[in-house]
Write an enzyme that holds these catalytic residues in place. Sequence first.
Site, PDB file in Angstrom:
ATOM      1  N   ASP A  37      31.997   2.332  71.035  1.00  0.00           N
ATOM      2  CA  ASP A  37      33.409   2.532  71.440  1.00  0.00           C
ATOM      3  C   ASP A  37      33.498   3.430  72.669  1.00  0.00           C
ATOM      4  O   ASP A  37      34.299   3.185  73.567  1.00  0.00           O
ATOM      5  CB  ASP A  37      34.291   3.030  70.282  1.00  0.00           C
ATOM      6  CG  ASP A  37      33.868   4.341  69.651  1.00  0.00           C
ATOM      7  OD1 ASP A  37      32.757   4.844  69.952  1.00  0.00           O
ATOM      8  OD2 ASP A  37      34.666   4.892  68.856  1.00  0.00           O
ATOM      9  N   ASP A 178      37.840   5.315  65.151  1.00  0.00           N
ATOM     10  CA  ASP A 178      38.238   5.778  63.812  1.00  0.00           C
ATOM     11  C   ASP A 178      39.743   5.950  63.710  1.00  0.00           C
ATOM     12  O   ASP A 178      40.380   5.504  62.756  1.00  0.00           O
ATOM     13  CB  ASP A 178      37.554   7.116  63.492  1.00  0.00           C
ATOM     14  CG  ASP A 178      36.048   7.023  63.587  1.00  0.00           C
ATOM     15  OD1 ASP A 178      35.536   5.896  63.723  1.00  0.00           O
ATOM     16  OD2 ASP A 178      35.388   8.069  63.532  1.00  0.00           O
TER      17      ASP A 178
HETATM   18  C1  GLA Z   1      32.085   8.268  64.871  1.00  0.00           C
HETATM   19  C2  GLA Z   1      33.087   8.373  66.018  1.00  0.00           C
HETATM   20  C3  GLA Z   1      33.507   6.985  66.516  1.00  0.00           C
HETATM   21  C4  GLA Z   1      32.299   6.107  66.804  1.00  0.00           C
HETATM   22  C5  GLA Z   1      31.313   6.137  65.645  1.00  0.00           C
HETATM   23  C6  GLA Z   1      30.039   5.411  65.964  1.00  0.00           C
HETATM   24  O1  GLA Z   1      32.688   7.710  63.746  1.00  0.00           O
HETATM   25  O2  GLA Z   1      34.223   9.093  65.616  1.00  0.00           O
HETATM   26  O3  GLA Z   1      34.338   7.118  67.654  1.00  0.00           O
HETATM   27  O4  GLA Z   1      31.698   6.475  68.009  1.00  0.00           O
HETATM   28  O5  GLA Z   1      30.982   7.469  65.265  1.00  0.00           O
HETATM   29  O6  GLA Z   1      30.281   4.071  66.191  1.00  0.00           O
END
Ligand code: GLA
Length: 404
Positions: A37, A178
């Site tokens: 992301d 997330d």
């Molecule tokens: C965490 C971060 C997300 C993403 C994931 C890995 O959850 O908060 O933004 O980068 O790791 O995909």
Amino acid sequence: MEIIHRIKNIFQGTFGHVPDYIARAPGRVNLLGEHVDYNDGFVLPAAIDRATYIAFSPASTPHSTLVAVDLNQQISFSPQTIPSKTQPDSSPLPDWAHYPAGVMWSLLEENLSAPAMNAVYASDVPRGSGLSSSASVEMAFMIAWQTLGGWTLPPMQLALLAQKAENKYVGVNSGIMDQFASACGAENKILLLDCRSLEWQTIPLPESVSIVIADTTIRRKLTSGEYNNRRAACEEAVRLLQKDLPEIKSLRDVSVDDFNRFSEKLPGEAAKRARHVVEEIERTNQAQALLEAGNVQHFGRLMTECHVSLRDLYEVSCPELDVMTRIAQSLEGCYGARLTGAGFGGCTVNLVARESANDFAVSLAKKYEIETGLHPQVYISRPSKGAELIYSYSSGLNPLPKIS
Ligand code: GLA
């Protein structure tokens, strides 16, 4: 629901009246597109049927008072104490309180009203398990302040403000996945987000499969440092690749072929991290067509490839996650298994034939326990709706029948 009654009763005991509102914001599981992301790639998360629940009312004090039921702690902060991360009595805010305080900070930065509130919250998203318990806390407070502040923003805008809280106030350089999944979740749907354009759509979870989440129970400390390091390695790779590929802005712009041509110019660690990202984005490019065609076998294989890449190239797995995925892959009905979220411990996500899901969950838990001596939590999860106000005492909005 038991958790809603708990926060309502604790609110009443603490503040002397029933809360005006109750909101919920789910955690998420990510099926494919891990650690992409923040490289402008594509992600395929789903909001899950576990959430943070918050009971809240406007406060008549200048500061907000929060009770975190799961931690059995109460704190206060106000716009004056937020910059110094302290409480009105000058004591430091504990780390967990940086998430709600960060949300208020982020709203005030945008000149959005974030009135003082009394709030009690609890979550059934296990903390530190890779299911975005912190994003669900942030989004629960977003909904609360949106309700009390009298303004309304689209869910994606709320997610971006929550991400800003986490990046700039909490200090974790996380991407948008997330908060987006918690804000925009949809029942029985997987979300497909383009993290560059922020365009997104939903894809129905194929009816033939269930999503099974397996918690290794391992919690790693200091993950935010490791996370920020991974992100820095990707940025370094972009800077170095730009010498040969001046038009690229992020690893999203690098094809697998171009990467193979130039990767040996990168230092070893940056090369491994960037290879994961470039190949993972290539995997997510295939995902939509596979899911829409119901080709869960092929999609599952991509999930399994993703785990191998996270283990060997991105190096964010741990022995317990590897054991959990290995056992899962040996069980009947399993199409794909991999770690989900940032890694370093936490949960795996498994795509399993619906009719095998119950037996799969039981066998996985049993075999993992025999091999590791740990008692895992394994459960079938259903994609759920995103963050929302679920109860309003004053307006009678969606009153929950069980709340009197
Ligand atoms: C965490 C971060 C997300 C993403 C994931 C890995 O959850 O908060 O933004 O980068 O790791 O995909």
